[in-house]
Design an enzyme around this catalytic site. Structure first.
Site, short mmCIF file in Angstrom:
data_model
loop_
_atom_site.label_atom_id
_atom_site.label_comp_id
_atom_site.label_asym_id
_atom_site.label_seq_id
_atom_site.Cartn_x
_atom_site.Cartn_y
_atom_site.Cartn_z
N ASP A 1 -39.26 -11.97 -25.65
CA ASP A 1 -37.84 -12.05 -26.01
C ASP A 1 -37.60 -12.25 -27.51
O ASP A 1 -36.45 -12.26 -27.95
CB ASP A 1 -37.14 -13.17 -25.22
CG ASP A 1 -36.91 -12.78 -23.76
OD1 ASP A 1 -37.14 -11.62 -23.41
OD2 ASP A 1 -36.49 -13.65 -22.97
N ARG B 1 -23.77 -11.38 -23.90
CA ARG B 1 -24.49 -11.82 -22.69
C ARG B 1 -25.37 -13.02 -22.99
O ARG B 1 -25.55 -13.88 -22.13
CB ARG B 1 -25.40 -10.69 -22.17
CG ARG B 1 -24.68 -9.60 -21.42
CD ARG B 1 -25.69 -8.69 -20.76
NE ARG B 1 -26.76 -9.48 -20.17
CZ ARG B 1 -28.05 -9.16 -20.14
NH1 ARG B 1 -28.44 -8.04 -20.65
NH2 ARG B 1 -28.92 -9.95 -19.59
N ILE C 1 -45.70 -7.41 -22.12
CA ILE C 1 -44.96 -7.86 -20.93
C ILE C 1 -44.14 -6.73 -20.30
O ILE C 1 -44.22 -6.50 -19.10
CB ILE C 1 -44.02 -9.05 -21.28
CG1 ILE C 1 -44.80 -10.18 -21.97
CG2 ILE C 1 -43.31 -9.57 -20.01
CD1 ILE C 1 -45.78 -10.92 -21.12
N CYS D 1 -33.82 -1.26 -15.46
CA CYS D 1 -32.94 -1.65 -16.55
C CYS D 1 -33.52 -1.11 -17.83
O CYS D 1 -34.58 -0.48 -17.84
CB CYS D 1 -32.75 -3.16 -16.61
SG CYS D 1 -34.10 -4.01 -17.36
N ARG E 1 -39.24 -3.09 -14.09
CA ARG E 1 -39.01 -4.48 -13.66
C ARG E 1 -38.95 -4.65 -12.14
O ARG E 1 -37.89 -4.90 -11.55
CB ARG E 1 -37.75 -5.03 -14.33
CG ARG E 1 -37.86 -4.97 -15.82
CD ARG E 1 -36.78 -5.72 -16.52
NE ARG E 1 -36.93 -7.17 -16.44
CZ ARG E 1 -36.11 -8.01 -17.04
NH1 ARG E 1 -35.09 -7.57 -17.73
NH2 ARG E 1 -36.31 -9.30 -16.94
N PRO E 2 -40.10 -4.56 -11.48
CA PRO E 2 -40.15 -4.68 -10.02
C PRO E 2 -39.88 -6.12 -9.55
O PRO E 2 -39.90 -7.06 -10.36
CB PRO E 2 -41.58 -4.30 -9.69
CG PRO E 2 -42.36 -4.50 -10.94
CD PRO E 2 -41.42 -4.30 -12.07
N VAL E 3 -39.61 -6.26 -8.24
CA VAL E 3 -39.41 -7.60 -7.66
C VAL E 3 -40.42 -7.85 -6.53
O VAL E 3 -40.25 -8.77 -5.74
CB VAL E 3 -37.96 -7.79 -7.12
CG1 VAL E 3 -36.97 -7.93 -8.27
CG2 VAL E 3 -37.55 -6.65 -6.19
N LEU F 1 -43.30 -9.23 -6.44
CA LEU F 1 -43.96 -10.54 -6.40
C LEU F 1 -43.00 -11.64 -5.94
O LEU F 1 -43.42 -12.65 -5.36
CB LEU F 1 -44.57 -10.88 -7.76
CG LEU F 1 -45.63 -9.86 -8.24
CD1 LEU F 1 -46.12 -10.19 -9.64
CD2 LEU F 1 -46.80 -9.82 -7.25
N LYS G 1 -29.95 -19.94 -22.02
CA LYS G 1 -29.47 -19.02 -20.98
C LYS G 1 -30.47 -18.93 -19.83
O LYS G 1 -30.09 -19.00 -18.66
CB LYS G 1 -29.27 -17.62 -21.58
CG LYS G 1 -29.01 -16.54 -20.54
CD LYS G 1 -28.81 -15.19 -21.16
CE LYS G 1 -30.05 -14.35 -21.31
NZ LYS G 1 -30.60 -13.78 -20.06
N ASN G 2 -31.75 -18.79 -20.16
CA ASN G 2 -32.75 -18.54 -19.12
C ASN G 2 -33.08 -19.78 -18.28
O ASN G 2 -33.81 -19.67 -17.29
CB ASN G 2 -34.03 -17.96 -19.73
CG ASN G 2 -33.85 -16.48 -20.07
OD1 ASN G 2 -32.80 -15.90 -19.79
ND2 ASN G 2 -34.87 -15.90 -20.68
C1 UD1 Z 1 -37.72 -13.61 -17.48
C2 UD1 Z 1 -36.64 -13.80 -18.51
C3 UD1 Z 1 -36.71 -12.69 -19.56
C4 UD1 Z 1 -38.10 -12.64 -20.17
C5 UD1 Z 1 -39.17 -12.56 -19.08
C6 UD1 Z 1 -40.58 -12.65 -19.62
C7 UD1 Z 1 -34.80 -14.90 -17.37
C8 UD1 Z 1 -33.42 -14.79 -16.82
N1 UD1 Z 1 -35.34 -13.76 -17.84
O1 UD1 Z 1 -37.50 -12.37 -16.83
O2 UD1 Z 1 -35.74 -12.97 -20.58
O3 UD1 Z 1 -38.20 -11.51 -21.02
O4 UD1 Z 1 -39.00 -13.63 -18.13
O5 UD1 Z 1 -40.76 -13.82 -20.34
O6 UD1 Z 1 -35.40 -15.95 -17.37
N2 UD1 Z 1 -43.31 -8.30 -12.51
C9 UD1 Z 1 -43.86 -7.61 -11.45
N3 UD1 Z 1 -43.40 -7.86 -10.19
C10 UD1 Z 1 -42.43 -8.79 -9.96
C11 UD1 Z 1 -41.89 -9.51 -11.04
C12 UD1 Z 1 -42.36 -9.25 -12.32
O7 UD1 Z 1 -44.73 -6.75 -11.63
O8 UD1 Z 1 -42.07 -8.99 -8.80
C13 UD1 Z 1 -43.80 -8.04 -13.88
C14 UD1 Z 1 -42.71 -7.50 -14.82
O9 UD1 Z 1 -42.54 -6.12 -14.70
C15 UD1 Z 1 -43.25 -7.91 -16.16
C16 UD1 Z 1 -43.97 -9.24 -15.88
O10 UD1 Z 1 -44.20 -9.26 -14.48
O11 UD1 Z 1 -44.20 -6.99 -16.62
C17 UD1 Z 1 -43.20 -10.47 -16.27
O12 UD1 Z 1 -41.89 -10.44 -15.73
P1 UD1 Z 1 -41.11 -11.75 -15.33
O13 UD1 Z 1 -41.78 -12.93 -15.97
O14 UD1 Z 1 -40.93 -11.78 -13.85
O15 UD1 Z 1 -39.70 -11.54 -16.02
P2 UD1 Z 1 -38.27 -12.02 -15.47
O16 UD1 Z 1 -38.43 -13.25 -14.66
O17 UD1 Z 1 -37.55 -10.86 -14.88
#
Ligand code: UD1
Length: 429
Positions: free
Chosen positions: A316, A408, A338, A126, A131-133, A135, A22-23
């Site tokens: 996961d 899902r 994580i 969620c 789960r910020p964006v 970065l 899926k990922n």
């Molecule tokens: C992806 C996977 C998810 C998995 C996760 C960690 C998919 C669709 N999803 O999620 O199943 O659990 O990797 O292996 O592939 N963070 C920030 N700022 C950001 C982005 C992330 O602080 O802009 C933090 C998150 O809160 C978290 C860490 O970075 O603590 C890792 O998150 P990230 O690797 O980005 O997870 P996803 O890509 O959302």
């Protein structure tokens, strides 16, 4: 709403086919936005998240044709998607869609790279934390896009195209790394990404992009270099096997006992998890068809595990391992580094008789002789499947509610387990 009914106590024996990941599928589908030619993806799992992303991409004008089953093929073969983003009609990804699936936020990178603008709703929180964006936005900004937050939307503009730059991630992020690679693929000049995520799905997407004409090197290491190109082509790519599905069924066999071949599974995609299973006393044998997992009634040894980015133990699989350790002989500790708050399964496992103490990011699990079936539910995909694992070894009947979480991310879960002898069925409505 569908539910799943499980009566515990049966061994699992036979073969479970492992689906495409899926990922990897989700970012591969999103990568189709980078080209006006057709991207063909094989081994795509039949999952609710894949259907939802089809809808989301359709909103941008992407045509997706799902290849029919050929004679002799069973549902064990993944689907083939023919994806064409020949004409992008809309560069906005609305809240109603993005809020249903976080990964759809990742359309931001290919849209701004190819179209010079994108307007994508912030995904919101969620069940597993904030789960910020930030970065992901930082990566696009580094490549020269102007970013504005407007009414809950991230608006990215680069009317003259993106420009290669150095991106250093202060924290390892899978979504951030996908974003940086996709945006850099069509940027002018060279991008260097440091402290990149090394997950196998990053490598799979980079391999596919390279088939499309991108120039990406170093995927799978901390240091990725992308030489931007002016245009990408169509290509054909088969999605790699799902390491989380593999680890989940491996833990199910470890819990229920029995002997199972996980067909198409690749050990190098989840070595850390397989090492943990071996430590518990489970037999793990790589074969040329996949991975065999066996446990013949021996007791499970407790473990000390900390989740971390690849190649360490994946977050996961944390909930599934915790379910398994509820039956270990002794006390286990699992630390989740994580995602904060990724412990919703703890209360539900307790309903089945598990003894788990939480202290911040650390869970202490005291193994019990026997779990007892009960009605349970969970609010996240991996948490839901941990309840299925626990139920396989619980005495009596467990009803898992809110099965849409499982749909899902797990293809035909109840069918795969029932074929190996589990007493599991879906109750519709
Ligand atoms: C992806 C996977 C998810 C998995 C996760 C960690 C998919 C669709 N999803 O999620 O199943 O659990 O990797 O292996 O592939 N963070 C920030 N700022 C950001 C982005 C992330 O602080 O802009 C933090 C998150 O809160 C978290 C860490 O970075 O603590 C890792 O998150 P990230 O690797 O980005 O997870 P996803 O890509 O959302």
């Amino acid at each position: 709403m569908d539910r799943i009914r499980i009566v515990g106590g049966r061994n699992l024996n036979g073969t479970i086919p492992i689906s495409g990941a899926k990922n990897a599928t989700l970012p591969l589908m999103i990568a189709s936005l980078l080209t006006d030619q057709t991207l063909i993806l094989d081994n795509v799992p039949r999952l609710a998240d894949v259907s939802l992303l089809q809808l989301i991409l359709g909103n941008h004008g992407v045509d997706i044709m799902v290849g029919g089953k050929r004679s002799g093929e069973t549902a064990d073969h993944g689907q083939t998607l023919h994806i064409s983003a020949a004409r992008i009609v809309d560069t906005t990804a609305p809240y109603e869609l993005v809020s249903k699936m976080r990964a759809s936020f990742w359309v931001l990178a290919p849209l701004v790279a190819r179209m010079g603008e994108a307007r994508v709703s912030m995904p919101g929180g969620c069940a597993i934390g904030t789960r910020p964006v930030d970065l992901l936005i930082m990566a696009i900004e580094r490549l020269g896009a102007k970013i504005e937050i407007d009414g809950g939307y991230v608006v990215a503009r680069a009317p003259h195209g993106l420009k290669g730059a150095e991106i250093v991630f202060p924290k390892i992020t899978v979504g951030g790394t996908h974003t940086a690679i996709m945006a850099a693929a069509l940027a002018q000049g060279t991008t260097v990404i440091d402290n990149a995520a090394r997950e196998p799905e990053i490598v799979d997407v980079a391999d596919c992009l390279n088939k499309m004409g991108a120039r990406i090197s170093g995927a799978g290491t901390r240091h990725i270099v992308v030489e931007g190109v002016a245009k990408l082509n169509g290509a054909r790519h088969a999605v790699l096997p799902d390491r989380i599905e593999t680890g989940t069924y491996a833990m199910a066999v470890a819990m229920a006992g029995g002997d199972i071949l996980l067909r198409n599974a690749r050990p190098e995609l989840l070595q850390a998890a397989l090492d943990v299973l071996k430590h518990t006393g489970v037999t793990v044998t790589p074969t040329n068809q996949g991975i065999r997992i066996a446990r013949n009634g021996a007791e499970l040894a407790p473990v000390e595990v900390t989740t971390a980015p690849f190649p360490d133990f994946p977050t996961d699989l944390q909930a599934q391992l915790m379910a398994l350790m509820t039956r270990a002989r002794g006390v286990s500790h699992i630390v989740e580094t994580i995602f904060e708050n990724r412990f919703m399964h703890v209360q539900e496992l307790a309903r089945l008789g598990a003894r788990i103490q939480l202290e911040g990011e650390r869970a202490t699990i005291e193994g019990v002789e026997q779990l007892k079936g009960a009605p349970v539910m969970a609010t996240d995909l991996r948490a839901s499947v941990s309840l299925v694992i626990a139920a396989l070894a619980a005495e009596g009947e467990t009803i898992v509610n809110r099965v849409y979480h499982l749909d899902r991310g797990f293809e035909r879960l109840e069918e795969k387990l029932a074929r190996c002898g589990a007493a599991i069925e879906r109750l519709s409505g």
